[in-house]
Design a protein around this motif. Sequence first.
Motif, PDB file in Angstrom:
ATOM      1  N   ALA A  32       0.824  -1.091   0.258  1.00 43.85           N
ATOM      2  CA  ALA A  32       0.052  -0.076  -0.010  1.00 43.85           C
ATOM      3  C   ALA A  32       0.789   1.367  -0.054  1.00 43.85           C
ATOM      4  CB  ALA A  32      -1.015   0.037   1.185  1.00 43.85           C
ATOM      5  N   ASN A  33       1.950   1.291   0.902  1.00 40.18           N
ATOM      6  CA  ASN A  33       3.055   2.367   0.853  1.00 40.18           C
ATOM      7  C   ASN A  33       3.382   2.574  -0.490  1.00 40.18           C
ATOM      8  OD1 ASN A  33       4.307   4.064   2.843  1.00 40.18           O
ATOM      9  ND2 ASN A  33       5.722   3.324   1.552  1.00 40.18           N
ATOM     10  N   ASP A  34       4.011   1.458  -1.270  1.00 40.33           N
ATOM     11  CA  ASP A  34       4.590   1.895  -2.682  1.00 40.33           C
ATOM     12  C   ASP A  34       3.407   2.435  -3.782  1.00 40.33           C
ATOM     13  OD1 ASP A  34       6.845   0.872  -1.864  1.00 40.33           O
ATOM     14  OD2 ASP A  34       6.495  -1.281  -2.500  1.00 40.33           O
ATOM     15  N   GLY A  35       2.193   1.964  -3.449  1.00 36.20           N
ATOM     16  CA  GLY A  35       1.143   2.389  -4.311  1.00 36.20           C
ATOM     17  C   GLY A  35       0.691   3.881  -4.003  1.00 36.20           C
ATOM     18  N   VAL A  36       0.875   4.093  -2.776  1.00 36.50           N
ATOM     19  CA  VAL A  36       0.750   5.497  -2.588  1.00 36.50           C
ATOM     20  C   VAL A  36       1.758   6.538  -3.112  1.00 36.50           C
ATOM     21  CG1 VAL A  36       0.592   7.268  -0.623  1.00 36.50           C
ATOM     22  CG2 VAL A  36      -0.602   5.354  -0.301  1.00 36.50           C
ATOM     23  N   LEU A 192       0.406  12.641   2.679  1.00 35.50           N
ATOM     24  CA  LEU A 192       1.270  12.561   3.800  1.00 35.50           C
ATOM     25  C   LEU A 192       0.437  11.906   4.903  1.00 35.50           C
ATOM     26  CD1 LEU A 192       2.624  16.144   3.773  1.00 35.50           C
ATOM     27  CD2 LEU A 192       3.732  13.998   3.072  1.00 35.50           C
ATOM     28  N   ALA A 193      -1.040  12.155   4.921  1.00 38.46           N
ATOM     29  CA  ALA A 193      -1.711  11.450   6.018  1.00 38.46           C
ATOM     30  C   ALA A 193      -1.760   9.720   5.836  1.00 38.46           C
ATOM     31  CB  ALA A 193      -3.028  11.978   6.083  1.00 38.46           C
ATOM     32  N   ALA A 194      -1.785   9.488   4.643  1.00 37.62           N
ATOM     33  CA  ALA A 194      -1.555   7.936   4.179  1.00 37.62           C
ATOM     34  C   ALA A 194      -0.227   7.526   4.797  1.00 37.62           C
ATOM     35  CB  ALA A 194      -2.163   7.710   2.960  1.00 37.62           C
ATOM     36  N   LEU A 195       0.811   8.257   4.334  1.00 36.57           N
ATOM     37  CA  LEU A 195       2.047   7.451   4.469  1.00 36.57           C
ATOM     38  C   LEU A 195       2.243   7.696   6.313  1.00 36.57           C
ATOM     39  CD1 LEU A 195       4.091   9.475   1.850  1.00 36.57           C
ATOM     40  CD2 LEU A 195       3.485   7.098   1.976  1.00 36.57           C
ATOM     41  N   ALA A 196       1.777   8.574   6.839  1.00 37.30           N
ATOM     42  CA  ALA A 196       1.822   8.639   8.523  1.00 37.30           C
ATOM     43  C   ALA A 196       1.284   7.276   8.882  1.00 37.30           C
ATOM     44  CB  ALA A 196       1.136   9.829   8.857  1.00 37.30           C
ATOM     45  N   LEU A 197       0.190   7.101   8.198  1.00 28.68           N
ATOM     46  CA  LEU A 197      -0.523   5.708   8.779  1.00 28.68           C
ATOM     47  C   LEU A 197       0.259   4.554   8.484  1.00 28.68           C
ATOM     48  CD1 LEU A 197      -3.046   4.212   9.908  1.00 28.68           C
ATOM     49  CD2 LEU A 197      -3.934   4.481   7.658  1.00 28.68           C
ATOM     50  N   THR A 198       0.695   4.520   7.232  1.00 31.65           N
ATOM     51  CA  THR A 198       1.502   3.223   7.115  1.00 31.65           C
ATOM     52  C   THR A 198       2.718   3.207   7.538  1.00 31.65           C
ATOM     53  OG1 THR A 198       2.441   4.609   4.943  1.00 31.65           O
ATOM     54  CG2 THR A 198       0.552   3.135   4.493  1.00 31.65           C
ATOM     55  N   GLY A 199       3.482   4.352   7.887  1.00 28.72           N
ATOM     56  CA  GLY A 199       4.694   4.301   8.861  1.00 28.72           C
ATOM     57  C   GLY A 199       4.372   3.820  10.214  1.00 28.72           C
ATOM     58  N   TRP A 200       3.358   4.340  10.690  1.00 28.68           N
ATOM     59  CA  TRP A 200       2.759   3.778  12.180  1.00 28.68           C
ATOM     60  C   TRP A 200       2.593   2.438  12.203  1.00 28.68           C
ATOM     61  CZ3 TRP A 200      -1.377   1.533  13.834  1.00 28.68           C
ATOM     62  CH2 TRP A 200      -1.894   1.458  15.050  1.00 28.68           C
ATOM     63  N   ARG A 216       9.971   9.293   8.739  1.00 24.70           N
ATOM     64  CA  ARG A 216      10.975   8.936   7.598  1.00 24.70           C
ATOM     65  C   ARG A 216       9.895   8.681   6.343  1.00 24.70           C
ATOM     66  NH1 ARG A 216      13.707   4.890  10.033  1.00 24.70           N
ATOM     67  NH2 ARG A 216      11.897   3.648   9.813  1.00 24.70           N
ATOM     68  N   ASN A 217       8.783   8.077   6.497  1.00 25.81           N
ATOM     69  CA  ASN A 217       7.971   7.775   5.573  1.00 25.81           C
ATOM     70  C   ASN A 217       7.207   9.138   4.957  1.00 25.81           C
ATOM     71  OD1 ASN A 217       6.999   5.248   4.260  1.00 25.81           O
ATOM     72  ND2 ASN A 217       5.079   5.377   5.183  1.00 25.81           N
ATOM     73  N   MET A 218       7.023   9.963   5.645  1.00 17.99           N
ATOM     74  CA  MET A 218       6.372  11.314   5.240  1.00 17.99           C
ATOM     75  C   MET A 218       7.193  12.037   4.371  1.00 17.99           C
ATOM     76  SD  MET A 218       3.925  12.496   8.465  1.00 17.99           S
ATOM     77  CE  MET A 218       3.470  13.835   7.639  1.00 17.99           C
ATOM     78  N   GLY A 219       8.654  12.299   5.096  1.00 21.71           N
ATOM     79  CA  GLY A 219       9.662  12.605   4.215  1.00 21.71           C
ATOM     80  C   GLY A 219       9.946  12.223   2.911  1.00 21.71           C
ATOM     81  N   GLY A 220      10.054  11.026   2.846  1.00 22.17           N
ATOM     82  CA  GLY A 220      10.169  10.387   1.421  1.00 22.17           C
ATOM     83  C   GLY A 220       9.093  10.397   0.445  1.00 22.17           C
ATOM     84  N   GLY A 221       7.974  10.648   0.844  1.00 25.96           N
ATOM     85  CA  GLY A 221       6.931  10.920   0.115  1.00 25.96           C
ATOM     86  C   GLY A 221       6.808  12.520  -0.372  1.00 25.96           C
ATOM     87  N   ALA A 222       7.229  13.167   0.642  1.00 26.10           N
ATOM     88  CA  ALA A 222       7.055  14.745   0.333  1.00 26.10           C
ATOM     89  C   ALA A 222       8.365  14.989  -0.642  1.00 26.10           C
ATOM     90  CB  ALA A 222       7.441  15.474   1.647  1.00 26.10           C
ATOM     91  N   VAL A 223       9.395  14.602  -0.617  1.00 26.66           N
ATOM     92  CA  VAL A 223      10.574  14.506  -1.536  1.00 26.66           C
ATOM     93  C   VAL A 223      10.044  13.955  -2.774  1.00 26.66           C
ATOM     94  CG1 VAL A 223      12.858  13.855  -2.040  1.00 26.66           C
ATOM     95  CG2 VAL A 223      12.213  14.578   0.247  1.00 26.66           C
TER      96      VAL A 223
END
Length: 240
Positions: A32-36, A192-200, A216-223
Amino acid sequence: MTEPVGPPDHDEAHGGALGSRLNWLRAAVLGANDGVVSTAGLVVGVAGATDDRTALLTAGLAGLLAGSLSMAAGEYVSVSTQRDSEKAAISLEKRELREQPEAELEELTGLLEQRGLSREVAREAAEQLTARDALRAHARVELGIDPDDLTNPWHAAWASFLAFTAGALLPLLAMVLPPAAWRVPVTVVSVLAALALTGWSSARLGDAAVRRAIWRNMGGGAVAMAVTYAAGSLLGAVAG
């Protein structure tokens, strides 16, 4: 003398089942994280070049299908290889049990000793497990494999396909449903909200630091979104 036989088998079954469930959960979260991330990067990049809804939807759907099918195919190949290895190991164990049963009984005894049993108890347990089902005993104790529950490549492929698709739908819908002026902000916040959830989720499953995993998850997605949006804007400016 029969009491020590049951617990090792019982604990191993539960531990193996728990480990299998955790692996599936981790795979689902990562898929799911990769898809996001991948779909968000794609649609945000296209949004930097154009605000045409049809172009955004086409690019997003193409990325969703390509990514989900690629992950499913990769997971199928990977798990098929693992299954082939498990079947080969079981076949080898079956041959060894047929050709040298005493040596295999001694090996099983030694493995049970390594788990904390005394020599006498380990020998008795090994004899009883061998009498009950020698191949199953060796597969589970020596190889860590359940002969009746080998990895299934089709299950893994479908799980990866569905997890990636579920993750990819979020940025795709966030990009094409709102009015043009709100598309990028809504997509960024949603992603970013979804990445926070998958990171958690990944941190909790792996007993890792939750806050670090989330950032880390949110930062990677933001970049990823920033880079693709900049690239799309640059290409759109050049093409225009």
